[in-house]
Design a protein around this motif. Structure first.
Motif, PDB file in Angstrom:
ATOM      1  N   ILE B 286      15.679   1.413 -19.361  1.00 18.87           N
ATOM      2  CA  ILE B 286      16.484   1.987 -18.465  1.00 18.87           C
ATOM      3  C   ILE B 286      15.389   2.629 -17.194  1.00 18.87           C
ATOM      4  CG2 ILE B 286      17.787   4.254 -17.819  1.00 18.87           C
ATOM      5  CD1 ILE B 286      19.242   3.600 -20.591  1.00 18.87           C
ATOM      6  N   LEU B 287      14.171   3.226 -17.993  1.00 18.21           N
ATOM      7  CA  LEU B 287      13.336   3.673 -16.962  1.00 18.21           C
ATOM      8  C   LEU B 287      12.518   2.761 -16.106  1.00 18.21           C
ATOM      9  CD1 LEU B 287      11.208   6.395 -18.981  1.00 18.21           C
ATOM     10  CD2 LEU B 287      12.041   6.584 -16.843  1.00 18.21           C
ATOM     11  N   THR B 288      12.540   1.579 -16.662  1.00 17.67           N
ATOM     12  CA  THR B 288      11.851   0.417 -15.890  1.00 17.67           C
ATOM     13  C   THR B 288      12.811   0.077 -14.887  1.00 17.67           C
ATOM     14  OG1 THR B 288      11.173  -0.385 -18.047  1.00 17.67           O
ATOM     15  CG2 THR B 288      10.593  -1.907 -16.190  1.00 17.67           C
ATOM     16  N   MET B 289      13.985  -0.186 -15.006  1.00 19.31           N
ATOM     17  CA  MET B 289      14.988  -0.502 -13.978  1.00 19.31           C
ATOM     18  C   MET B 289      15.321   0.448 -12.961  1.00 19.31           C
ATOM     19  SD  MET B 289      18.309  -2.340 -16.168  1.00 19.31           S
ATOM     20  CE  MET B 289      18.388  -1.038 -17.457  1.00 19.31           C
ATOM     21  N   CYS B 290      15.249   1.516 -13.252  1.00 17.98           N
ATOM     22  CA  CYS B 290      15.362   2.940 -12.431  1.00 17.98           C
ATOM     23  C   CYS B 290      13.975   2.601 -11.543  1.00 17.98           C
ATOM     24  CB  CYS B 290      15.416   4.146 -13.207  1.00 17.98           C
ATOM     25  SG  CYS B 290      16.851   4.251 -13.864  1.00 17.98           S
ATOM     26  N   ALA B 291      12.951   2.410 -11.881  1.00 13.62           N
ATOM     27  CA  ALA B 291      11.800   2.468 -11.478  1.00 13.62           C
ATOM     28  C   ALA B 291      11.696   1.351 -10.617  1.00 13.62           C
ATOM     29  CB  ALA B 291      10.286   2.385 -12.179  1.00 13.62           C
ATOM     30  N   TYR B 292      12.347   0.207 -10.934  1.00 15.70           N
ATOM     31  CA  TYR B 292      12.143  -1.148  -9.904  1.00 15.70           C
ATOM     32  C   TYR B 292      12.924  -0.666  -8.892  1.00 15.70           C
ATOM     33  CZ  TYR B 292      13.334  -5.685  -8.305  1.00 15.70           C
ATOM     34  OH  TYR B 292      13.349  -6.835  -7.537  1.00 15.70           O
ATOM     35  N   ALA B 293      14.309  -0.202  -9.332  1.00 21.23           N
ATOM     36  CA  ALA B 293      15.331  -0.024  -8.306  1.00 21.23           C
ATOM     37  C   ALA B 293      14.949   1.201  -7.049  1.00 21.23           C
ATOM     38  CB  ALA B 293      16.579   0.607  -8.953  1.00 21.23           C
ATOM     39  N   TYR B 294      14.077   2.014  -7.402  1.00 19.78           N
ATOM     40  CA  TYR B 294      13.590   2.801  -6.636  1.00 19.78           C
ATOM     41  C   TYR B 294      12.504   2.506  -5.730  1.00 19.78           C
ATOM     42  CZ  TYR B 294      11.266   7.131  -4.972  1.00 19.78           C
ATOM     43  OH  TYR B 294      10.607   8.169  -4.161  1.00 19.78           O
ATOM     44  N   LEU B 295      11.425   1.697  -6.509  1.00 18.52           N
ATOM     45  CA  LEU B 295      10.411   1.091  -5.614  1.00 18.52           C
ATOM     46  C   LEU B 295      10.939  -0.163  -4.565  1.00 18.52           C
ATOM     47  CD1 LEU B 295       7.781   0.832  -8.384  1.00 18.52           C
ATOM     48  CD2 LEU B 295       7.796   2.484  -6.427  1.00 18.52           C
ATOM     49  N   SER B 296      11.946  -0.654  -4.993  1.00 19.41           N
ATOM     50  CA  SER B 296      12.507  -1.676  -3.813  1.00 19.41           C
ATOM     51  C   SER B 296      13.367  -1.353  -2.822  1.00 19.41           C
ATOM     52  CB  SER B 296      13.029  -2.937  -4.876  1.00 19.41           C
ATOM     53  OG  SER B 296      14.032  -2.483  -5.547  1.00 19.41           O
ATOM     54  N   GLY B 297      13.667   0.064  -3.080  1.00 17.61           N
ATOM     55  CA  GLY B 297      14.573   0.646  -2.078  1.00 17.61           C
ATOM     56  C   GLY B 297      15.923   0.551  -2.459  1.00 17.61           C
ATOM     57  N   LEU B 298      16.498   0.203  -3.534  1.00 20.83           N
ATOM     58  CA  LEU B 298      17.938   0.186  -3.732  1.00 20.83           C
ATOM     59  C   LEU B 298      18.423   1.422  -4.066  1.00 20.83           C
ATOM     60  CD1 LEU B 298      17.852  -2.855  -6.400  1.00 20.83           C
ATOM     61  CD2 LEU B 298      18.998  -2.859  -4.346  1.00 20.83           C
ATOM     62  N   ILE B 299      17.706   2.171  -4.322  1.00 24.34           N
ATOM     63  CA  ILE B 299      18.118   3.667  -4.586  1.00 24.34           C
ATOM     64  C   ILE B 299      17.269   4.455  -3.805  1.00 24.34           C
ATOM     65  CG2 ILE B 299      18.441   5.783  -6.159  1.00 24.34           C
ATOM     66  CD1 ILE B 299      18.266   3.621  -8.528  1.00 24.34           C
ATOM     67  N   ARG B 300      17.816   5.407  -3.153  1.00 24.93           N
ATOM     68  CA  ARG B 300      16.969   6.618  -2.513  1.00 24.93           C
ATOM     69  C   ARG B 300      17.239   8.056  -2.583  1.00 24.93           C
ATOM     70  NH1 ARG B 300      17.082   3.950   3.735  1.00 24.93           N
ATOM     71  NH2 ARG B 300      15.712   2.215   3.333  1.00 24.93           N
ATOM     72  N   ILE B 301      16.376   8.745  -2.936  1.00 25.69           N
ATOM     73  CA  ILE B 301      16.700  10.054  -3.278  1.00 25.69           C
ATOM     74  C   ILE B 301      16.261  10.963  -2.142  1.00 25.69           C
ATOM     75  CG2 ILE B 301      15.956  12.110  -4.839  1.00 25.69           C
ATOM     76  CD1 ILE B 301      15.268   9.968  -6.910  1.00 25.69           C
ATOM     77  N   GLU B 302      17.441  11.556  -1.713  1.00 23.94           N
ATOM     78  CA  GLU B 302      17.250  12.377  -0.434  1.00 23.94           C
ATOM     79  C   GLU B 302      17.541  14.042  -1.126  1.00 23.94           C
ATOM     80  OE1 GLU B 302      19.449  11.290   2.884  1.00 23.94           O
ATOM     81  OE2 GLU B 302      18.523   9.423   2.967  1.00 23.94           O
ATOM     82  N   ILE B 303      16.529  14.905  -0.660  1.00 25.22           N
ATOM     83  CA  ILE B 303      16.663  16.415  -0.954  1.00 25.22           C
ATOM     84  C   ILE B 303      17.239  17.092   0.373  1.00 25.22           C
ATOM     85  CG2 ILE B 303      15.752  18.463  -2.043  1.00 25.22           C
ATOM     86  CD1 ILE B 303      14.082  16.382  -3.518  1.00 25.22           C
ATOM     87  N   ASN B 304      18.386  17.635   0.365  1.00 23.84           N
ATOM     88  CA  ASN B 304      18.715  18.224   1.670  1.00 23.84           C
ATOM     89  C   ASN B 304      18.834  19.590   1.055  1.00 23.84           C
ATOM     90  OD1 ASN B 304      18.984  16.187   3.265  1.00 23.84           O
ATOM     91  ND2 ASN B 304      21.088  15.824   2.478  1.00 23.84           N
ATOM     92  N   GLN B 305      18.269  20.659   2.081  1.00 24.59           N
ATOM     93  CA  GLN B 305      18.187  22.094   1.628  1.00 24.59           C
ATOM     94  C   GLN B 305      19.614  22.472   2.495  1.00 24.59           C
ATOM     95  OE1 GLN B 305      14.717  24.216   3.043  1.00 24.59           O
ATOM     96  NE2 GLN B 305      14.173  24.096   0.641  1.00 24.59           N
ATOM     97  N   VAL B 306      20.488  23.174   1.748  1.00 23.93           N
ATOM     98  CA  VAL B 306      21.838  23.737   2.130  1.00 23.93           C
ATOM     99  C   VAL B 306      21.574  25.322   2.103  1.00 23.93           C
ATOM    100  CG1 VAL B 306      24.361  24.105   1.838  1.00 23.93           C
ATOM    101  CG2 VAL B 306      23.049  21.740   1.252  1.00 23.93           C
ATOM    102  N   GLU B 307      21.871  25.871   3.371  1.00 20.09           N
ATOM    103  CA  GLU B 307      21.400  27.276   3.624  1.00 20.09           C
ATOM    104  C   GLU B 307      22.800  27.885   2.895  1.00 20.09           C
ATOM    105  OE1 GLU B 307      20.158  28.754   7.119  1.00 20.09           O
ATOM    106  OE2 GLU B 307      18.311  27.519   6.803  1.00 20.09           O
TER     107      GLU B 307
END
Lengths: 204, 307
Positions: B286-307
């Motif tokens: 699972i970790l390898t698949m997640c890493a591959y997906a993140y590095l190839s751009g399939l998954i993006r993690i965006e952090i938005n600060q909400v006031e």
């Protein structure tokens, strides 16, 4: 260059004593010389007794010989071995050869499970072996290990025990103290010594 | 171990760890077998442990003698355990003081010539090496520990031979080891003759030691090797091995068989190991698949600060 030549000479097989030269052929180390003597028919060993003689030879070299090396190299040992190298070879060759020998011997003793022994355990092992050999000689009531025939096991045993009894190596003092407790063995060495001193040896 | 224990000497140990049974042998490992025979000859009852974790099998030198609820390692290896017994005044050779030099000499001969020949057959002969590793692999849980164990063992034996015999011509060295091994078998045949044990009617430490190396050679997967066939052709040597197996170690071999069959119903550490392996493999996947997906751009993690 001179040192390199000395080193090569020192580590080459030809220089491992004892060395016997016969008709331009060189026989080095105990086993090679003993085999030659047996081949020439100078030492009679029956086939049946061969393995028994071998087993006693191995007991002398592997147990007594290895323990003697252990006491020369263990933590409690002095500088006798180092001095034996530096007195023959100039510095730093003597030191290098000593370190090579020390390293090789320790590896060998580790394989034979002698090196991991404590000093006291090694002394007990030595005494067990010496006591057993003393009982054997007392039981057989003869000048040699196997009755009236001198064998290469006698040569090995005499060689090891003589070194402990009559050379002034401080590391072997405890071994000497143990050995003198077993009179049949001391007498055995002294009897054989008379034979050896009767020989004429040419040293060139 | 032996049911015929009458006066049982006391030693401060709680258990003996060994490699598990193989066929008719209570253990396949020569040193473990030697110690088992030695204890049986001494009439010592020792709880035997063969259900160690695979890492323990890999790390520890077996046989291993434990004390104080298995917290203290008393001695490991045949020689150290026998020495420990002697220091605890349990010496089966005591009765043989007259022949003790013969016994020590035979021990030295077997140790320096027959033992290397057996180890060579087991660990350096390509025909039998993989079968031998497979026996140890059952306890080590297969790949990768079994692979590393086999490799380490082979390398250490090669290294030992190089230290003792020199590293000039390895094939020639192996040939001479084999020839010397055969010669010792001849000598053992002569010494044993028609006697039940090597030095008469009662067993000695050398009987245990010789049995330890002879039994796996005759009854193991290398029974077709030249050395094993040579040993098997000596009837008195075969009888000697079988007699010790049935008379002294018969109960133990059965015990091990039953514990093996019981282990399927009682949950043991090996089941836990298997479950842990499955979880580890799935987690890594699972970790390898997640890493591959993140590095190839399939998954993006965006952090938005909400006031």
């Amino acid at each position: 260059m001179f040192e390199l030549l000395l080193y090569k000479l020192a580590v080459s097989k030809k220089s491992i004593p004892p060395v016997l030269t016969l008709n331009n052929r060189i026989f080095s180390e105990f086993d090679e010389i003993a085999n030659l003597i047996e081949l020439k028919g100078l030492l009679k060993v029956e086939n049946e007794g061969n393995s028994i003689v071998d087993s006693y030879s191995i007991l002398c070299t592997e147990t007594l010989g290895s323990l003697m090396k252990y006491f020369l190299l263990c933590e409690k040992s002095g500088s006798t071995l180092y001095q034996s190298f530096t007195s023959v070879y100039p510095w730093p060759l003597g030191l290098i050869l000593f370190l090579i020998y020390r390293n090789r011997t320790i590896k060998n003793l580790k394989v034979k499970e002698i090196w991991p022994l404590t000093y006291e355990q090694a002394l007990i092992k030595f005494e067990t072996t010496v006591k057993a050999l003393s009982n054997k000689i007392q039981e057989i009531n003869s000048d040699y290990l196997f009755g009236d025939d001198f064998t290469k096991a006698d040569a090995h045993l005499y060689g090891h025990l003589y070194t402990i009894l009559h050379t002034n190596i401080s590391e072997h003092e405890n071994l000497r103290n143990i050995l003198v407790k077993y009179k049949p063995l001391v007498d055995y060495v002294n009897n054989l010594e008379r034979d050896v001193h009767g020989l004429t040896i040419l040293v060139s | 171990m032996s049911s015929s224990s009458t006066t049982e000497p006391r030693l401060a140990f709680t258990s003996l760890c060994i490699w598990p049974a193989y066929g008719a042998l209570p253990s396949f490992d020569p040193e473990c077998l030697g110690v088992l025979a030695h204890f049986a000859f001494s009439r010592l009852n020792v709880p035997i442990k063969t259900n160690l974790g695979r890492l323990k099998f890999y790390k520890e030198r077996l046989p291993l003698l434990l004390s104080d609820n298995d917290n203290i390692h008393l001695a490991a290896g045949y020689e150290a355990i026998v020495d420990h017994c002697k220091r605890s005044h349990i010496d089966i050779d005591e009765k043989f003081q007259a022949n003790i030099a013969d016994l020590l000499a035979l021990n030295a001969l077997v140790k320096s010539t027959f033992v290397p020949a057996v180890l060579d057959t087991f660990w350096l002969d390509d025909t039998y090496r993989s079968s031998i590793i497979n026996i140890y692999a059952r306890s080590l849980g297969g790949f990768p520990l079994a692979f590393f164990y086999g490799k380490q063992k082979t390398e250490s034996i090669k290294n030992q031979f190089n230290i003792i015999y020199g590293d000039k011509n390895f094939d020639q060295t192996r040939k001479s080891i084999f020839e010397k091994g055969k010669k010792v078998l001849d000598h053992l045949t002569d010494v044993l003759g028609t006697k039940p044990f090597l030095f008469g009617a009662s067993p000695t430490s050398i009987d245990a030691f010789v049995f330890g190396y002879l039994a796996p050679l005759i009854h193991g997967p290398a029974s077709n090797s030249a050395l094993a066939r040579y040993a098997s052709s000596r009837k008195n040597l075969c009888d000697f091995v079988n007699r010790i197996l049935t008379v002294y170690l018969g109960d133990l071999a059965k015990d091990n068989d039953t514990t093996d069959s019981v282990s399927t119903t009682i949950p043991t550490t090996s089941n836990e190991d298997r479950l842990r392996d499955k979880v580890a493999v799935i987690a890594v996947g699972i970790l390898t698949m997640c890493a591959y997906a993140y590095l190839s751009g399939l998954i993006r993690i965006e952090i938005n600060q909400v006031e």
